[in-house]
Design an enzyme around this catalytic site. Sequence first.
Site, PDB file in Angstrom:
ATOM      1  N   HIS A 160       0.820  -1.224   0.000  1.00 40.12           N
ATOM      2  CA  HIS A 160       0.000   0.000   0.000  1.00 40.12           C
ATOM      3  C   HIS A 160       0.851   1.269   0.000  1.00 40.12           C
ATOM      4  CE1 HIS A 160      -3.632  -2.272   0.473  1.00 40.12           C
ATOM      5  NE2 HIS A 160      -3.219  -2.824   1.601  1.00 40.12           N
ATOM      6  N   ASP A 196      -2.451 -10.636  -2.442  1.00 38.82           N
ATOM      7  CA  ASP A 196      -3.031 -10.196  -1.177  1.00 38.82           C
ATOM      8  C   ASP A 196      -4.519  -9.882  -1.405  1.00 38.82           C
ATOM      9  OD1 ASP A 196      -2.011  -8.832   1.660  1.00 38.82           O
ATOM     10  OD2 ASP A 196      -3.755  -7.804   0.820  1.00 38.82           O
ATOM     11  N   HIS A 198      -6.143  -7.389  -0.444  1.00 39.79           N
ATOM     12  CA  HIS A 198      -6.342  -5.959  -0.719  1.00 39.79           C
ATOM     13  C   HIS A 198      -5.562  -5.543  -1.967  1.00 39.79           C
ATOM     14  CE1 HIS A 198      -6.730  -6.492   3.724  1.00 39.79           C
ATOM     15  NE2 HIS A 198      -7.768  -5.693   3.563  1.00 39.79           N
ATOM     16  N   ASP A 285      -4.404 -13.158   3.409  1.00 41.50           N
ATOM     17  CA  ASP A 285      -5.667 -12.669   3.974  1.00 41.50           C
ATOM     18  C   ASP A 285      -6.903 -13.033   3.147  1.00 41.50           C
ATOM     19  OD1 ASP A 285      -4.447 -10.879   2.238  1.00 41.50           O
ATOM     20  OD2 ASP A 285      -4.644  -9.135   3.555  1.00 41.50           O
TER      21      ASP A 285
HETATM   22  C1  OKP Z   1      -2.948  -4.354   4.611  1.00 43.03           C
HETATM   23  B1  OKP Z   1      -2.561  -5.513   3.700  1.00 43.03           B
HETATM   24  C2  OKP Z   1     -10.142  -2.653   9.339  1.00 43.03           C
HETATM   25  C3  OKP Z   1      -9.220  -1.627   8.753  1.00 43.03           C
HETATM   26  C4  OKP Z   1      -8.406  -2.175   7.662  1.00 43.03           C
HETATM   27  C5  OKP Z   1      -6.485  -1.449   6.358  1.00 43.03           C
HETATM   28  C6  OKP Z   1      -6.154  -2.804   5.897  1.00 43.03           C
HETATM   29  C7  OKP Z   1      -4.762  -2.867   5.410  1.00 43.03           C
HETATM   30  C8  OKP Z   1      -4.395  -4.210   4.859  1.00 43.03           C
HETATM   31  N1  OKP Z   1     -11.064  -2.031  10.214  1.00 43.03           N
HETATM   32  N2  OKP Z   1      -7.307  -1.314   7.472  1.00 43.03           N
HETATM   33  O1  OKP Z   1      -2.993  -5.369   2.377  1.00 43.03           O
HETATM   34  O2  OKP Z   1      -2.975  -6.796   4.170  1.00 43.03           O
HETATM   35 ZN    ZN Z   2      -4.123  -7.366   2.643  1.00 35.00          ZN
END
Ligand code: OKP
Ligand code: ZN
Length: 343
Positions: A160, A196, A198, A285
């Site tokens: 990110h 990932d 996200h 994840d």
């Molecule tokens: C990072 B990686 C949940 C908030 C989530 C951001 C997630 C970041 C993920 N309440 N906040 O891509 O695993």
């Molecule tokens: Zn993630």
Amino acid sequence: MKTVFSSRQFDHDPKQEICDGELKPAVEIPERARIVLRTIEERGLGEVMEPEDFGLRPLQRVHDPEYLNFMESFWSHWTAAGRSKEAFPFVWPVRTLRTDVAPNHIDGLLGRYSMDAGTPLGEHTFAAAKASANTALTAAKLVKDGETAAFGLCRPPGHHSGRDFFGGYCFLNNAAIAAQWLRDNGTDRVAILDVDYHHGNGTQSIFYDRSDVLFLSLHSDPMQEYPYFLGHEDETGENAGTGFNRNWPLPLGTDWDGYAPALEDACRWVQVFKPDILIVSLGMDCFENDPISGFKFKSDDFTKLGQRLSALDVPTVFLMEGGYAVDALGTNCVNVLEGFEAG
Ligand code: OKP
Ligand code: ZN
């Protein structure tokens, strides 16, 4: 397969994060690395080695010098302002506010160099992030020097973080730093496949106008999931990079059967591009019990993922990104790596 990890990466030890309108226990915690290390040892994946120190140069090839200065000096400014606990940004230069002047106050600088309020920054965060980047660089070097694959046990994660901002638990873009270092050291074509849960907005933005680094990302649809503001299907690159960026946004509830066709598609793009080295931004994840995510992978599906990547027959650098179901994280991660070796 060799693993790279430095115990300095434990020193980023956030306590709380802002989530759902509350301060909650942080999820991107040192225990994530501990369980992966323990599982690597239990299952005999291979040697675990310390990273080399590559210095600031490879970081400067990806990140803005002013951002790096901010990160380097952050803690002294923060404590000089009378604060002692971990920091969260709370104000950002959105539309109509100015970005051409940098404020002096640490609260202004925190907003200037961040994308969200969910990423705690502490005394040892940047040292740990630099160790994590060195871990990625060392894994990339192993593969450049002839290993079929290597695993950089990166944490904090990286995907990110953009050229001049932190966010999403990320401070330095490990995958981008490794890709750029490979490009600077004789590797012509690098593909980054981000699995990932996200979208890897930082990595996408860093290489968006380039044709020498292909970026492919499978992730939860940003219409309903973090990072919300990037990761749509119509983002295909710009200028020289047109056609060298691909996104597969997938619906909440996606299981392996829903994921596999998109993965096939992404694998075809890798094959057409013919990278010399593949970097996998490896989040775990997508797991069904992940506390902050909404996909439905079973532990065995991670083995299938590793096997499918192995069939690409490209030297591969695995770099850890997310995965917050700590109890299962070691199993899921080593399943990918063993699946790759067996496939
Ligand atoms: C990072 B990686 C949940 C908030 C989530 C951001 C997630 C970041 C993920 N309440 N906040 O891509 O695993
Ligand atoms: Zn993630």
